[in-house]
Design an enzyme around this catalytic site. Sequence first.
Site, short mmCIF file in Angstrom:
data_model
loop_
_atom_site.label_atom_id
_atom_site.label_comp_id
_atom_site.label_asym_id
_atom_site.label_seq_id
_atom_site.Cartn_x
_atom_site.Cartn_y
_atom_site.Cartn_z
N VAL A 458 0.82 -1.21 0.00
CA VAL A 458 0.00 0.00 0.00
C VAL A 458 0.86 1.26 0.00
CG1 VAL A 458 -1.89 -1.19 1.16
CG2 VAL A 458 -0.20 0.05 2.51
N GLU A 459 0.21 2.39 -0.29
CA GLU A 459 0.84 3.72 -0.37
C GLU A 459 2.04 3.72 -1.31
OE1 GLU A 459 1.65 5.78 3.23
OE2 GLU A 459 -0.38 5.57 4.00
N GLY A 460 1.89 3.06 -2.42
CA GLY A 460 2.96 2.95 -3.40
C GLY A 460 3.68 1.63 -3.24
#
Length: 784
Positions: A458-460
Amino acid sequence: MTWFLILLVASIAAVLLLPPLRRALLTGPIFAIYKKLLPAMSQTEKEALEAGTVWWEGELFSGRPNWQTLLDYPQPKLTAVEQAFLDNECEALCAMVSDWDTTQIHHDLAPDAWVYVKEKGFLGMIIPKRYGGLEFSAYAHSTVVQKLSTRCSAAAVSVMVPNSLGPAELLLHYGTEEQKNYYLPRLAKGLEIPAFALTNPHAGSDAASIPDIGIVCKGMWQGREVVGMRVTWDKRYITLGPICTILGLAFRLQDPEHLLGDGGDKNADLGITCALVPTDHPGVNIGRRHFPLNAVFQNGPNSGKDVFMPLDWIIGGPAMAGQGWRMLMECLAAGRSISLPSSNTGMSKLAVRATGGYARVRAQFKTAIGRFEGIEEPLARMGGNTYMMDAARTMTAGAIDLGEKPSVVSAIVKYHVTERTRQVVNDAMDILGGKGICLGPNNFMGRAYQQVPVAITVEGANILTRSLIIFGQGAIRCHPYVLKEMEAARETDGAKGLRDFDKAFAAHLWFIWSRGFRAWSMGLTGSNFGPAPAGVAPETRRYYQQLTRFSAAFAFISDVSMFVMGGDLKRKEKLSARLGDILSLMYLCSATLKRYEAEGRQAEDAPLLHWAIWDAMFKMQNAFEGVISNYPNRFIAALLHWYVFPLGRPYEVPSDQLGHEVAQLLIEPSATRDRLTAGMYIPHDPVTAMNDAVGVIELALEATLAAEPIEARIRAARKEGKVGAGDTATMAAHAREAGVITAEEHAVLQRRDQLRDKAIAVDDFPQDFAVEQAGVPPTLRKVA
């Protein structure tokens, strides 16, 4: 010949030192070629590149970092109010939840935990007090998330997400006063549950290409016809999405009838837009859930088709239509700098403290397993990595409190902290063995092991972050001249563009030459004459010198790579990733050195510092080798190797002796162990501790240390023939009867045995798991 050489040198000097002549003969032709070769940049790429600020990573990119600047950054601290919240409200929430209950019984936070989270303001930590929020510092936010993560991932994520990138942060920076006054108090009190919907099934990592569409049109709203938007979207992986009441929605807004513009074609596609959509609005579909690897925090898809909504729902109002990508990029750095670095550092602290204690309590071959060299090796990695991760977490959160939004640093800490947590958790699982792979309330690590890939993704996604973002963005954003050259090439005034380019390019040439010479000369001298800040701990001085050498080498090799490969470097993702590793490891080392100074140079902590730095330097050295060994031009590769390593490789892996010293710090109580795991949840009440996996290990460790000298006397008596043979319990009974130990000492051994057996116990369940499936906590039979 002499006059010819003098004339040649004078001519070159004139070209280089006289700007009009330099522009005419050198930089002018280069400028013309550069403009043709410079790839086109979309608006979204431009906004992503310009987002955030350049902080310490800029110094590292300079090839000559000012270490005093690093040391002068204030060390973040909690206020009295923040500390009280951590000691009381956060402690109470930790006591209410556990990974086992959330994953096996509730599949979410328990209802009473959700009520507590809302009532105590956990969802409004970043919201100012004037709106009813707690207005905590970034460091306090980070510390709260870290503590919750040592106890229950669902609690950490449920608190973390509303305080990270989402409606609250976007409203604070871009919302209209009306939007702020209405929504922020409701978000602070938990009357609204926010979620932010960005990811589309067809645009995950490439979020700027989301196909979700809003069409500006006229429609009926509250009984009258207004200009609004008809939005169609399909989102997934949206944390808190299934239970949110207000959805932050990102979509591409189009205005084909030019209802918002002046009628020109430029207004047909306004760009990415962010709006706040109440989830009870007709046409909004939420409620279904994903099942993210037993993390069981609320996460799921949502969608809508031709949902009409007023323009006032755009965050910031109609004036911010099409500005969503800039908004997201400007706010992303702060949230990404806090959320996952904090939660993963917390998870690592749990692993280090509990596994270290277990390794002292658990014995095989009549020896605590933590004393085996095979176990010391992963314990050393766990300790050194966690020390460095916490240093990076703290320094980065402190940067946010200084007003920075370091976009490159946020990518560095997101990637490297989550990857190191994966290593720490894997090492813990290896040490725990069978106890680690059998799930149950007694297993403090199994759920963490399952959940680690969530943070990696997640988040990149980490692969993308490493191969495209850290160096790809850093090379332009942090370099002292590259961005200036690009801006000059895009200047519409040709004469001004040439002047700006000439100035930047001339400085850039000197920068390359000076950093190359600096790297080579420091390599020849072993960096022994390199700069180090005055007054630092003598045992760390060489680290500053070596990092300065690596910074110069990194600046040099980066520039050579950009000149040799140009735009192709962006597509050389493996080389870009390794260059990013060098920058990242320099940042992690910087944070570690700062931590050591800020904490008063604790001599007992020095093994953690040395192991972390040596390991990072060795990996940095390997990253340089990886770049050079795979360089497309072999002649330049040979030159680079000569410049960077003129006398060979200076760093080796951390020594076994150093690893032994680190491992021993983890398997017995000490101030160092407490500092390393500071901020984690540990139940101190004896009754509570006896029913908690980590609490039992703490009690068992204390009992084990109390029993060890008594057992040593029994072994000595056995050699003297005073105590008969048998297992430990039998020998203890014989020793008491023989007067070798007292009744009180025998009781100490019995308590140790009881707590040890409880600490190493593995859960078992009814054969068909029927009791648990019914949602009732099972009566568990413990077996050693």
